[in-house]
Design an enzyme around this catalytic site. Sequence first.
Site, short mmCIF file in Angstrom:
data_model
loop_
_atom_site.label_atom_id
_atom_site.label_comp_id
_atom_site.label_asym_id
_atom_site.label_seq_id
_atom_site.Cartn_x
_atom_site.Cartn_y
_atom_site.Cartn_z
N CYS A 54 0.83 -1.20 0.00
CA CYS A 54 0.00 0.00 0.00
C CYS A 54 0.87 1.26 0.00
O CYS A 54 1.75 1.41 0.86
CB CYS A 54 -0.92 0.01 1.22
SG CYS A 54 -1.98 1.48 1.27
N GLY A 56 -1.50 -4.77 -11.27
CA GLY A 56 -1.27 -3.45 -11.84
C GLY A 56 -1.74 -3.32 -13.27
O GLY A 56 -1.21 -3.97 -14.17
N ARG A 63 -8.68 -2.23 -9.14
CA ARG A 63 -9.53 -1.11 -9.58
C ARG A 63 -10.41 -1.46 -10.77
O ARG A 63 -11.53 -0.95 -10.89
CB ARG A 63 -8.64 0.10 -9.91
CG ARG A 63 -8.04 0.76 -8.67
CD ARG A 63 -7.05 1.85 -9.03
NE ARG A 63 -5.86 1.32 -9.70
CZ ARG A 63 -5.01 2.06 -10.40
NH1 ARG A 63 -5.24 3.35 -10.56
NH2 ARG A 63 -3.95 1.51 -10.96
#
Length: 337
Positions: A103, A204, A228
């Site tokens: 993180c 990623g 995401r």
Amino acid sequence: MSAVRIGPYTLQNGLVLAPMAGVTDQPFRQLCKQLGAGLVVSEMVTSDMSLWNSRKSRLRMIHEGDPEPRSVQIAGGDAQMLADAARANVELGAQIIDINMGCPAKKVCNKAAGSALLKDEVLVNEILQAVVAAVDVPVTLKIRTGWDRQNKNGLTVAKIAEQAGITALAVHGRTRADLYTGEAEYDTIAAIKQAVSIPVFANGDIDSPEKARQVLHATGVDGLLIGRAAQGRPWIFREIEHFLRTGETLPALELFEVERILLEHLAALHAFYGDVMGVRIARKHVGWYLATLPGAREFRAHFNRLEDTEAQCANVREFFAGRYKSLETGDGEGVAA
């Protein structure tokens, strides 16, 4: 992509929902598992157990009803505290403990946790040894490629992790300094995969079935972490799994399917959090689901002022009814992006 083993657990596929604070709560984890994820990981829980009495922390530690194996991510910078937190989470039902060293958030890194730990390889080793010794379940680790582009020590940390008994490793293809800017790079991940014998997952910018295949080919990893890209599109796991298995692209979801999934997600959020908190948390999820649809911005401005469960659900149905009408008159598009 063949099945992946983490300790005694064989995942149905190597597609993992990456832990995201404020996103990967129990309703979202259950939904992503239903829609094709091989493993879902809980939101990050602090290793400081004195903070566990907050409502937010208590909700993050509800594992009953979670899909198995239940993976819980912990974060902190003190080896003993992390070991104690790991043990406590196992007692609460965790079947895999995941340690966060990836993180980049300031509030995490300023406490010498998350990706800040990559600066101190001795401490990394101390933490991993302590947590592995504290529990009898598999311990996994999430890292970045390094602290900054001049200090990419992901390969060294990966070797430390394997020696310490970590059973699987996820690597985000950015450094701490990169945050989420620019493009992820996969050469470091490929080098890590070559250097260790434990399962390695790439993370990623994996936002499509084609990108998933490209990253797998470029790195040789055992699986992929998707974060995401699953926000507002939890069916991405099903799309990727189908494409990797068959080479064929699934048709885009029809509007009625998006509506059904969104309404089920809303109901689960309201049931899990209660009316007040559920209504608030639903706002961001609805925004993600509808982001690519015509009229979404105007809809959100109204939706975000609604204060109760029934009004939210009715408003979503009304929005989709408008989209169907646009389709009939030829003014809209029929599928979700």
